[in-house]
Design an enzyme around this catalytic site. Structure first.
Site, short mmCIF file in Angstrom:
data_model
loop_
_atom_site.label_atom_id
_atom_site.label_comp_id
_atom_site.label_asym_id
_atom_site.label_seq_id
_atom_site.Cartn_x
_atom_site.Cartn_y
_atom_site.Cartn_z
NE ARG A 63 -3.65 -2.28 2.99
CZ ARG A 63 -3.33 -3.20 3.27
NH1 ARG A 63 -2.33 -3.00 3.99
NH2 ARG A 63 -4.49 -4.15 3.70
CE LYS A 69 -6.34 -0.23 4.99
NZ LYS A 69 -7.83 -0.62 3.72
CG HIS A 129 -5.41 0.70 -4.29
ND1 HIS A 129 -4.50 1.43 -3.57
CD2 HIS A 129 -6.26 1.20 -4.40
CE1 HIS A 129 -5.88 -0.17 -3.06
NE2 HIS A 129 -6.37 0.57 -3.99
NE ARG A 155 -2.90 -3.45 -1.63
CZ ARG A 155 -2.67 -4.02 -0.78
NH1 ARG A 155 -1.18 -4.28 -0.10
NH2 ARG A 155 -3.92 -4.63 0.20
CG HIS A 194 -6.66 -8.20 1.88
ND1 HIS A 194 -6.72 -8.31 0.21
CD2 HIS A 194 -6.25 -6.31 1.31
CE1 HIS A 194 -6.71 -7.92 -0.59
NE2 HIS A 194 -6.16 -6.56 0.02
CE1 TYR A 205 -6.96 -7.20 -6.67
CE2 TYR A 205 -6.89 -7.37 -4.97
CZ TYR A 205 -6.39 -7.14 -5.54
OH TYR A 205 -6.21 -5.14 -4.79
#
Length: 303
Positions: free
Chosen positions: A142, A166, A233, A236, A259, A268
């Protein structure tokens, strides 16, 4: 301990879920419980009624809530609290979260060709840009993860980068040989920039996401690519999409991208359906099995 508390404890202990992720699961599950009552005893019709309760939600919000409930239902079955799995009765989102514009392999190659040409003279800014590009597309970072990398994250003994994602969750991502070479060139040129890999004189102390965005768009324009298509992004997404096209496992991709929920990674799976059909036909154990003759064929073959 309630069923929801037990589920959250499992997520924290076994999956290392971050505090923000746990809080989101709690809100979704407690919200469902407010709507239909105790989730352990609620019947299939009660779960189906959530479609009406959540009718006004955006598709992405509905998908997130349903994902939390499906995982919770699987947990209840595994724990022996229910003999059935009511999750098939849950509503289905109207559409998936839209993907940003995708870059083709040729467009990515054009970006790298231009970046490598500009970095050939060891100009500091050009080598930095090449390194940023290598890590965005080569490791799927990211933008915030990339610009805030500490110098200590640079691999020494193993080609793995330590990334804080995150919720403060750390993960290890592979670094390609080309990225390692770019990192080596950049660390030799960066000078005394303190503890950050990409230092800056701004308040944050590191290169900002906005500046990264600007640098990439300017590079795209110089490479003859529509600058509107390029962003950190998008690179990515290109990393993830191209890996999946190459046969990467969805669970591996989930780990690489950081994730918390595989439902996020499943966006995806938009890759070419024809390629997936060809893959099944080529790799499935029964792909080479001769079909059994039909009854009509057998009858026509009789003397």
């Amino acid at each position: 301990m309630t069923a929801i508390e037990s589920f959250l404890a499992m997520l924290a202990a076994e999956r290392g879920a971050a505090a923000n992720t746990l809080a989101a699961y709690r809100r979704d599950l407690e919200g469902a419980e407010e709507a239909i009552g105790d989730l352990v005893s609620a019947d299939r019709d009660a779960f189906a009624s959530l479609g009406g309760a959540w009718a006004a939600l955006a598709p992405a919000s509905l998908a997130r809530k349903c994902s939390a409930l499906r995982q919770f239902c699987g947990f209840m079955v595994d724990e022996g609290w229910r003999g059935d799995d009511p999750s098939p009765a849950l509503p289905r989102p109207r559409s998936r979260r839209p993907l940003p514009r995708l870059l083709s392999h040729a467009e990515v190659k054009a970006l790298f060709v231009r970046a490598e040409e500009e970095a050939a003279g060891e100009r500091r800014e050009a080598v930095r840009l090449l390194t940023l590009l290598e890590l965005l597309y080569g490791s799927g970072l990211r933008a915030t993860e990339l610009v805030s990398l500490p110098l200590s994250a640079v691999p020494r003994d193993a080609p793995l980068l330590t990334v804080t994602g995150k919720g403060g969750q750390q993960r290890m991502v592979p670094v390609s040989g080309a990225a390692l070479a770019a990192l080596s060139r950049w660390t030799a040129l960066r000078g005394d920039g303190g503890k950050l890999l990409f230092p800056s004189t701004g308040k944050s102390g590191h290169l900002t996401r906005i500046r990264l965005f600007q640098l990439l768009r300017a590079l795209a324009a110089r490479a003859g690519i529509d600058a509107e298509k390029v962003s950190p992004h998008v690179l990515r997404h290109a990393f993830a999409t191209h890996l999946l096209e190459g046969g990467a496992d969805l669970r591996v991709l989930q780990t690489l991208l950081g994730h918390a929920d595989i439902a996020t990674t499943q966006i995806y799976t938009h890759v070419d359906a024809a390629r997936l059909v060809a893959l099944v036909n080529a790799r499935h154990p029964l792909a080479t099995r001769e079909p059994l003759p039909s009854a009509a064929h057998e009858a026509s073959a009789e003397p």
